[in-house]
Every structure is written in C-alpha cells, then in structure tokens.
Design a protein around this motif. Structure first.
Motif, PDB file in Angstrom:
ATOM      1  N   ARG A  51     -20.417 -33.934 -19.552  1.00  0.00           N
ATOM      2  CA  ARG A  51     -19.054 -34.316 -19.166  1.00  0.00           C
ATOM      3  C   ARG A  51     -18.026 -33.737 -20.133  1.00  0.00           C
ATOM      4  O   ARG A  51     -16.920 -33.357 -19.730  1.00  0.00           O
ATOM      5  CB  ARG A  51     -18.918 -35.838 -19.139  1.00  0.00           C
ATOM      6  CG  ARG A  51     -19.698 -36.535 -18.046  1.00  0.00           C
ATOM      7  CD  ARG A  51     -19.341 -38.021 -18.050  1.00  0.00           C
ATOM      8  NE  ARG A  51     -20.349 -38.838 -17.400  1.00  0.00           N
ATOM      9  CZ  ARG A  51     -20.323 -40.160 -17.380  1.00  0.00           C
ATOM     10  NH1 ARG A  51     -19.328 -40.810 -17.972  1.00  0.00           N
ATOM     11  NH2 ARG A  51     -21.273 -40.850 -16.776  1.00  0.00           N
ATOM     12  N   SER A  52     -18.380 -33.659 -21.395  1.00  0.00           N
ATOM     13  CA  SER A  52     -17.476 -33.079 -22.387  1.00  0.00           C
ATOM     14  C   SER A  52     -17.218 -31.611 -22.088  1.00  0.00           C
ATOM     15  O   SER A  52     -16.083 -31.122 -22.215  1.00  0.00           O
ATOM     16  CB  SER A  52     -18.065 -33.233 -23.794  1.00  0.00           C
ATOM     17  OG  SER A  52     -18.314 -34.582 -24.102  1.00  0.00           O
ATOM     18  N   PHE A  53     -18.256 -30.896 -21.689  1.00  0.00           N
ATOM     19  CA  PHE A  53     -18.090 -29.510 -21.278  1.00  0.00           C
ATOM     20  C   PHE A  53     -17.232 -29.416 -20.017  1.00  0.00           C
ATOM     21  O   PHE A  53     -16.397 -28.515 -19.882  1.00  0.00           O
ATOM     22  CB  PHE A  53     -19.453 -28.855 -21.027  1.00  0.00           C
ATOM     23  CG  PHE A  53     -20.074 -28.262 -22.258  1.00  0.00           C
ATOM     24  CD1 PHE A  53     -19.545 -27.120 -22.842  1.00  0.00           C
ATOM     25  CD2 PHE A  53     -21.198 -28.832 -22.831  1.00  0.00           C
ATOM     26  CE1 PHE A  53     -20.132 -26.566 -23.969  1.00  0.00           C
ATOM     27  CE2 PHE A  53     -21.782 -28.283 -23.963  1.00  0.00           C
ATOM     28  CZ  PHE A  53     -21.240 -27.151 -24.541  1.00  0.00           C
ATOM     29  N   ALA A  54     -17.434 -30.354 -19.077  1.00  0.00           N
ATOM     30  CA  ALA A  54     -16.647 -30.347 -17.838  1.00  0.00           C
ATOM     31  C   ALA A  54     -15.163 -30.504 -18.137  1.00  0.00           C
ATOM     32  O   ALA A  54     -14.315 -29.892 -17.464  1.00  0.00           O
ATOM     33  CB  ALA A  54     -17.122 -31.468 -16.915  1.00  0.00           C
ATOM     34  N   THR A  55     -14.823 -31.300 -19.146  1.00  0.00           N
ATOM     35  CA  THR A  55     -13.425 -31.453 -19.556  1.00  0.00           C
ATOM     36  C   THR A  55     -12.862 -30.129 -20.043  1.00  0.00           C
ATOM     37  O   THR A  55     -11.738 -29.739 -19.712  1.00  0.00           O
ATOM     38  CB  THR A  55     -13.305 -32.521 -20.665  1.00  0.00           C
ATOM     39  OG1 THR A  55     -13.769 -33.766 -20.171  1.00  0.00           O
ATOM     40  CG2 THR A  55     -11.859 -32.666 -21.121  1.00  0.00           C
ATOM     41  N   GLU A  75     -10.714 -23.942 -21.172  1.00  0.00           N
ATOM     42  CA  GLU A  75     -11.206 -23.476 -22.468  1.00  0.00           C
ATOM     43  C   GLU A  75     -12.558 -22.775 -22.363  1.00  0.00           C
ATOM     44  O   GLU A  75     -12.969 -22.049 -23.276  1.00  0.00           O
ATOM     45  CB  GLU A  75     -11.308 -24.649 -23.447  1.00  0.00           C
ATOM     46  CG  GLU A  75      -9.967 -25.251 -23.826  1.00  0.00           C
ATOM     47  CD  GLU A  75     -10.086 -26.225 -24.977  1.00  0.00           C
ATOM     48  OE1 GLU A  75     -10.837 -25.927 -25.939  1.00  0.00           O
ATOM     49  OE2 GLU A  75      -9.439 -27.285 -24.922  1.00  0.00           O
ATOM     50  N   VAL A  76     -13.281 -23.012 -21.273  1.00  0.00           N
ATOM     51  CA  VAL A  76     -14.568 -22.377 -21.049  1.00  0.00           C
ATOM     52  C   VAL A  76     -14.788 -22.291 -19.545  1.00  0.00           C
ATOM     53  O   VAL A  76     -14.227 -23.097 -18.782  1.00  0.00           O
ATOM     54  CB  VAL A  76     -15.703 -23.187 -21.732  1.00  0.00           C
ATOM     55  CG1 VAL A  76     -15.902 -24.536 -21.067  1.00  0.00           C
ATOM     56  CG2 VAL A  76     -17.006 -22.403 -21.761  1.00  0.00           C
ATOM     57  N   VAL A 122     -21.024 -22.504 -18.676  1.00  0.00           N
ATOM     58  CA  VAL A 122     -21.698 -23.790 -18.833  1.00  0.00           C
ATOM     59  C   VAL A 122     -23.003 -23.811 -18.036  1.00  0.00           C
ATOM     60  O   VAL A 122     -24.031 -24.302 -18.517  1.00  0.00           O
ATOM     61  CB  VAL A 122     -20.776 -24.959 -18.389  1.00  0.00           C
ATOM     62  CG1 VAL A 122     -21.535 -26.281 -18.428  1.00  0.00           C
ATOM     63  CG2 VAL A 122     -19.553 -25.031 -19.291  1.00  0.00           C
ATOM     64  N   ASP A 123     -22.965 -23.260 -16.828  1.00  0.00           N
ATOM     65  CA  ASP A 123     -24.164 -23.257 -15.975  1.00  0.00           C
ATOM     66  C   ASP A 123     -25.286 -22.405 -16.570  1.00  0.00           C
ATOM     67  O   ASP A 123     -26.465 -22.598 -16.240  1.00  0.00           O
ATOM     68  CB  ASP A 123     -23.812 -22.726 -14.583  1.00  0.00           C
ATOM     69  CG  ASP A 123     -22.976 -23.717 -13.783  1.00  0.00           C
ATOM     70  OD1 ASP A 123     -22.946 -24.899 -14.157  1.00  0.00           O
ATOM     71  OD2 ASP A 123     -22.349 -23.297 -12.794  1.00  0.00           O
ATOM     72  N   GLU A 124     -24.941 -21.494 -17.459  1.00  0.00           N
ATOM     73  CA  GLU A 124     -25.947 -20.637 -18.094  1.00  0.00           C
ATOM     74  C   GLU A 124     -26.608 -21.311 -19.303  1.00  0.00           C
ATOM     75  O   GLU A 124     -27.541 -20.755 -19.881  1.00  0.00           O
ATOM     76  CB  GLU A 124     -25.289 -19.329 -18.567  1.00  0.00           C
ATOM     77  CG  GLU A 124     -24.825 -18.429 -17.431  1.00  0.00           C
ATOM     78  CD  GLU A 124     -24.010 -17.257 -17.936  1.00  0.00           C
ATOM     79  OE1 GLU A 124     -23.650 -17.264 -19.150  1.00  0.00           O
ATOM     80  OE2 GLU A 124     -23.713 -16.351 -17.146  1.00  0.00           O
ATOM     81  N   GLY A 182     -19.325 -19.629 -28.557  1.00  0.00           N
ATOM     82  CA  GLY A 182     -18.372 -19.308 -29.613  1.00  0.00           C
ATOM     83  C   GLY A 182     -17.953 -20.563 -30.353  1.00  0.00           C
ATOM     84  O   GLY A 182     -18.042 -21.674 -29.833  1.00  0.00           O
ATOM     85  N   GLU A 183     -17.488 -20.394 -31.581  1.00  0.00           N
ATOM     86  CA  GLU A 183     -17.162 -21.525 -32.438  1.00  0.00           C
ATOM     87  C   GLU A 183     -15.855 -22.216 -32.066  1.00  0.00           C
ATOM     88  O   GLU A 183     -15.634 -23.374 -32.430  1.00  0.00           O
ATOM     89  CB  GLU A 183     -17.072 -21.061 -33.900  1.00  0.00           C
ATOM     90  CG  GLU A 183     -18.380 -20.523 -34.457  1.00  0.00           C
ATOM     91  CD  GLU A 183     -18.237 -20.069 -35.898  1.00  0.00           C
ATOM     92  OE1 GLU A 183     -17.103 -20.156 -36.429  1.00  0.00           O
ATOM     93  OE2 GLU A 183     -19.249 -19.649 -36.492  1.00  0.00           O
ATOM     94  N   GLU A 184     -14.985 -21.524 -31.325  1.00  0.00           N
ATOM     95  CA  GLU A 184     -13.638 -22.045 -31.106  1.00  0.00           C
ATOM     96  C   GLU A 184     -13.604 -23.317 -30.254  1.00  0.00           C
ATOM     97  O   GLU A 184     -12.625 -24.065 -30.294  1.00  0.00           O
ATOM     98  CB  GLU A 184     -12.744 -20.973 -30.467  1.00  0.00           C
ATOM     99  CG  GLU A 184     -13.234 -20.435 -29.136  1.00  0.00           C
ATOM    100  CD  GLU A 184     -14.206 -19.279 -29.291  1.00  0.00           C
ATOM    101  OE1 GLU A 184     -14.566 -18.686 -28.258  1.00  0.00           O
ATOM    102  OE2 GLU A 184     -14.618 -18.998 -30.433  1.00  0.00           O
TER     103      GLU A 184
END
Length: 365
Positions: A247-251, A257-258, A263-265, A329-331
């Motif tokens: 969910r954090s990635f989905a945000t 930002e991404v 994400v799916d990879e 990436g770190e950002e």
C-alpha cells in the motif's frame, strides 16, 4: 535480481543502520534466550568437547551478534565451573552473505575481547581458555563448513529469507503474476502461494542437508524465524506487514513518484512457513530430531519514545533498503517508509497486527 549480490542489512552505525534499528529482533531473541542457552548447555554437557565449534548463521552486524556470543560463552563457562571441568576453547564462526558489513563487527572485536576477559575474571574464571571469532561469508543454502566440525548452530531471524525470488512468480514472458503485491495477499493468484512454498521447500531442505554434514552427532541447532499460525497464507501477521508495504508503494504510484510497472516488477524473497511445513521438511530430511518447537510473539513496548509504526518502519527499512534502492533508487526511501510507518500506526488503532515467530531446537541424530 541476484539476491546474494544485493541483499544485506544496512551496515555501519548511522541513523538507518541495522545496528541502530534491530531492537525488535533483540527483544525477540531475548524472549527465547533461555531456550537457546539451555540447548547449548545440554549440548556441551552431553559432548564435553575440548574445542567447542559454534556457528551463527545470518549473523548480520552490530551489537546483537556479539551479545549473543557473550551469553553463550558465559553459560558454558558457568557449566564447566559446576562440573569442575576446564572450559573448552571457543571457535565462533559468524556467517552471512558476502555483502554483509563484517567490518562493523571486526572493528568492535578488540573492545569485545577486553570486556569479555574482564567479565570472566570477575566471575572467577581461572583457566586460559580462548575465544576465537572469525567471519565466514557465504549463503547458508549450501555447504559452509568442513564435515563434522560444529557442535552448535544458531540462526536468528534469517531463515525466512529465501535464496531467491521464486521463479514460479513469473509467466513465460518474464512478467510477474502477482501484480500490485510484494508478497502473498488476498488478491494473489493461487500459483503465488504455491511458488513461494516450493521455493521454501527447496531452500529449507538444502539447509538441513548441508548442516547435517557439518554438525557432529548429538550437536544441536537453534533456529528462530518468522512464521504463520496455520495453513492460511494471509493473516494479520507477517503477510499483513507486507500488504502495508504494498500500500505504501501504491501511494507513491498515485503521487507519481514511481510507476506501477516498476512496482509490478518487484517481488520479495520472503516466506513465513507454518509449523507443519517446517516439521514436514525436518521429517523428510531424517538427520534431525525436534527437541523443542514453540511459537511466540514480541510484545509491543507501550512506553517507547517512538510510535510502534515508526519502530516497525525503521526496522524494515534497515533490512529491505538494499533491495528496494537497487530496484527503485534511493530517492523514494524516505517517502516510502514515512507512509509505511503511518499505515502501521493507523492499522494498530483498528486492530492489533500480531506477527508470530518460531523457535526450533533440532538435535543431530
């Protein structure tokens, strides 16, 4: 992604290092420390070696590693005193992947030896018994040590990490079949849990076969790892923590930002086995007998200076940063784990998140 070349806990002693963000693991190992030390004591009493070989598999870096070694030396020293025996020499092998920050351990070894020797003198230690500590880089999914050279093996919070991301998660075109998820979730196809389970079987059986050759008969292994309560792969425990990271990635996707494709990879190389799954692999391998098997939880510290969500996010970041930064990436790291800590806190208000751990004591037949 080659897990063995990328995955490691954050090294050093900085704000996001594993050394500064592993209090939850320390609390968990302390919860079952009495079992670990009792198993070591029983091993020593039954074998009485003059040179005691101990391996810590997945040792990581920081004070947690050496505090465990100190306690092991103390309990064997005390046992020899009670038996009026001369203490053995201690051969301590610290193992982790080659990417681990072994230098962080080596830098604090001189102070560790000084403190250990002072403590032993205070306890009335009269014998010239030596403690030899060495780094042993390499994956524990395969052979690490010569035949029958170890008496005791310890592994804390390492065996839930798989040797690789399960290949069964990808179709013939190399695309993930678990889109939108980092781990097994309610929306995952059935093949996803099957792929993770098969990778766990392959890895854990190889781990047992390898250790069976390295341990002497009568030697013991103490394994502490994350798990799940029953047959259901999705629960409000370890799998739910991965759901919140998804969910954090989905945000971040919604904020631009991404990309969703990126994400799916990304899939994790983690598996929380059930008690039955672990017992079945031990039974199939045939070299070990289960001396003890317990499930436990880590109690939340209500008096902590930071929220539980921030503590969890800091811990997960120290563990996962190497993999996430390599792929994304770190950002994105600060935003990702700020979101994650907030989500954990929000969910804890609704209902407790209760990940479980196992401690297993195996004796070599």
């Amino acid at each position: 992604m080659d897990v063995q070349k990328v995955f490691h806990m954050n090294g050093g002693h900085g704000e996001n290092s594993y050394a500064q963000n592993s209090s939850l693991q320390k609390k968990a190992s302390d919860t079952v420390k009495h079992i670990t030390l009792k198993s070591l004591e029983e091993t020593y009493v039954s074998m009485k070696p003059k040179s005691l070989g101990i391996a810590d598999l997945g040792c990581s870096c920081g004070q947690n590693t050496l505090s465990t070694i100190r306690e092991m030396v103390e309990v064997v020293d005390e046992t020899t005193r009670k038996l009026s025996n001369i203490p053995p020499e201690y051969r301590i092998y610290l193992n982790d992947l080659p990417t681990n920050d072994f230098n962080a351990i080596f830098k604090i070894l001189p102070d560790f030896y000084t403190e250990l020797n002072n403590e032993r003198r205070i306890r009335g230690h009269k014998f010239d018994s030596s403690v030899f500590i060495a780094g042993y880089p390499g994956t524990f999914y395969g052979r690490l040590f010569p035949n029958k050279c170890l008496h005791f093996i310890y592994s804390s919070y390492s065996l839930h990490w798989l040797s690789r991301v399960p290949p069964g998660l990808y179709d013939k075109q190399g695309k993930s079949i678990n889109t939108g998820n980092l781990y097994i979730s309610r929306s995952s196809p059935v093949q996803v849990s099957k792929a993770y389970f098969e990778q766990f079987q392959e890895d854990f059986s190889l781990f047992l076969r390898s250790r069976s050759k390295e341990l002497l008969a009568g030697g013991r292994m103490v394994l502490i790892l994350l798990g799940r309560r029953d047959r259901n792969h999705v629960d409000r425990g370890n799998s739910f923590l991965w759901e919140l990271l998804s969910r954090s990635f989905a945000t971040l996707v919604s904020q631009g930002e991404v990309t969703q494709e990126k994400v799916d990879e990304y899939d994790t190389h983690f598996y929380a086995p059930s008690r039955n799954e672990l017992e079945e692999e031990v039974k199939k391998e045939t070299s070990f007998e289960i001396d003890r098997f317990e499930m436990f939880e880590i109690e939340r510290n209500s008096k902590a200076s930071m929220s539980h969500g921030i503590a969890v996010a800091s811990t997960v970041r120290a563990i996962q940063e190497s993999m996430i930064s390599h792929h994304f990436g770190e950002e994105i790291l600060d935003s990702l784990f700020e979101n994650y800590g907030r989500l954990v806190d929000e969910e804890m208000i609704i209902e407790d998140i209760r990940p479980v751990s196992f401690i297993i004591v195996l004796r070599k037949l």
